[in-house]
Design a protein around this motif. Sequence first.
Motif, PDB file in Angstrom:
ATOM      1  N   GLU A  30       0.831  -1.203   0.000  1.00  0.00           N
ATOM      2  CA  GLU A  30       0.000   0.000   0.000  1.00  0.00           C
ATOM      3  C   GLU A  30       0.867   1.255   0.000  1.00  0.00           C
ATOM      4  OE1 GLU A  30      -3.397   2.037   2.823  1.00  0.00           O
ATOM      5  OE2 GLU A  30      -3.231  -0.138   2.798  1.00  0.00           O
ATOM      6  N   ASP A  31       1.966   1.228   0.758  1.00  0.00           N
ATOM      7  CA  ASP A  31       2.883   2.367   0.796  1.00  0.00           C
ATOM      8  C   ASP A  31       3.506   2.628  -0.573  1.00  0.00           C
ATOM      9  OD1 ASP A  31       2.385   2.822   3.479  1.00  0.00           O
ATOM     10  OD2 ASP A  31       4.167   1.738   4.161  1.00  0.00           O
ATOM     11  N   GLU A  32       3.901   1.538  -1.259  1.00  0.00           N
ATOM     12  CA  GLU A  32       4.481   1.687  -2.592  1.00  0.00           C
ATOM     13  C   GLU A  32       3.453   2.257  -3.564  1.00  0.00           C
ATOM     14  OE1 GLU A  32       7.859  -1.747  -3.043  1.00  0.00           O
ATOM     15  OE2 GLU A  32       5.766  -2.415  -3.045  1.00  0.00           O
ATOM     16  N   GLU A  33       2.230   1.767  -3.509  1.00  0.00           N
ATOM     17  CA  GLU A  33       1.175   2.263  -4.390  1.00  0.00           C
ATOM     18  C   GLU A  33       0.926   3.748  -4.164  1.00  0.00           C
ATOM     19  OE1 GLU A  33      -2.265  -0.202  -3.837  1.00  0.00           O
ATOM     20  OE2 GLU A  33      -1.296  -1.937  -4.744  1.00  0.00           O
ATOM     21  N   THR A  34       0.886   4.147  -2.902  1.00  0.00           N
ATOM     22  CA  THR A  34       0.678   5.557  -2.565  1.00  0.00           C
ATOM     23  C   THR A  34       1.819   6.409  -3.099  1.00  0.00           C
ATOM     24  OG1 THR A  34      -0.539   4.935  -0.571  1.00  0.00           O
ATOM     25  CG2 THR A  34       0.344   7.177  -0.651  1.00  0.00           C
ATOM     26  N   LEU A  35       3.045   5.938  -2.906  1.00  0.00           N
ATOM     27  CA  LEU A  35       4.206   6.678  -3.378  1.00  0.00           C
ATOM     28  C   LEU A  35       4.219   6.781  -4.906  1.00  0.00           C
ATOM     29  CD1 LEU A  35       6.787   8.204  -2.791  1.00  0.00           C
ATOM     30  CD2 LEU A  35       7.987   6.011  -2.659  1.00  0.00           C
ATOM     31  N   THR A  37       1.646   6.727  -6.914  1.00  0.00           N
ATOM     32  CA  THR A  37       0.591   7.668  -7.302  1.00  0.00           C
ATOM     33  C   THR A  37       1.022   9.107  -7.079  1.00  0.00           C
ATOM     34  OG1 THR A  37      -1.087   6.018  -6.759  1.00  0.00           O
ATOM     35  CG2 THR A  37      -1.827   8.296  -6.914  1.00  0.00           C
ATOM     36  N   ARG A  38       1.598   9.385  -5.930  1.00  0.00           N
ATOM     37  CA  ARG A  38       2.070  10.749  -5.635  1.00  0.00           C
ATOM     38  C   ARG A  38       3.160  11.185  -6.603  1.00  0.00           C
ATOM     39  NH1 ARG A  38       2.749  11.169   0.907  1.00  0.00           N
ATOM     40  NH2 ARG A  38       0.565  11.562   1.370  1.00  0.00           N
ATOM     41  N   LYS A  41       1.834  11.950 -10.092  1.00  0.00           N
ATOM     42  CA  LYS A  41       1.194  13.268 -10.152  1.00  0.00           C
ATOM     43  C   LYS A  41       2.227  14.384 -10.256  1.00  0.00           C
ATOM     44  CE  LYS A  41      -3.029  11.969  -7.728  1.00  0.00           C
ATOM     45  NZ  LYS A  41      -3.826  12.138  -6.502  1.00  0.00           N
TER      46      LYS A  41
END
Length: 75
Positions: A30-35, A37-38, A41
């Motif tokens: 989940e942390d990798e996915e969030t990173l 995505t950020r 962007k």
Amino acid sequence: MSRLDHSSDDSSVDSRAEDIGQDSKLEFSEDEETLITRMFKLVGERWSLIAGRIPGRTAEEIEKYWTSRYSTSED
């Protein structure tokens, strides 16, 4: 010489293990996915730059993850 014969058997096992490892690496935390995505962007499709922020990941893995998750079909 049996050791040489054995090592050639290991190479076929290694290549199969590598294929399996590549599939499992496509599972992102989940942390990798969030990173990802950020970073996407911020920098867009600069996969190598994004991968540089995630230890153990390659630009190809990041791009494959992104396209499999967020690609849209325009048929």
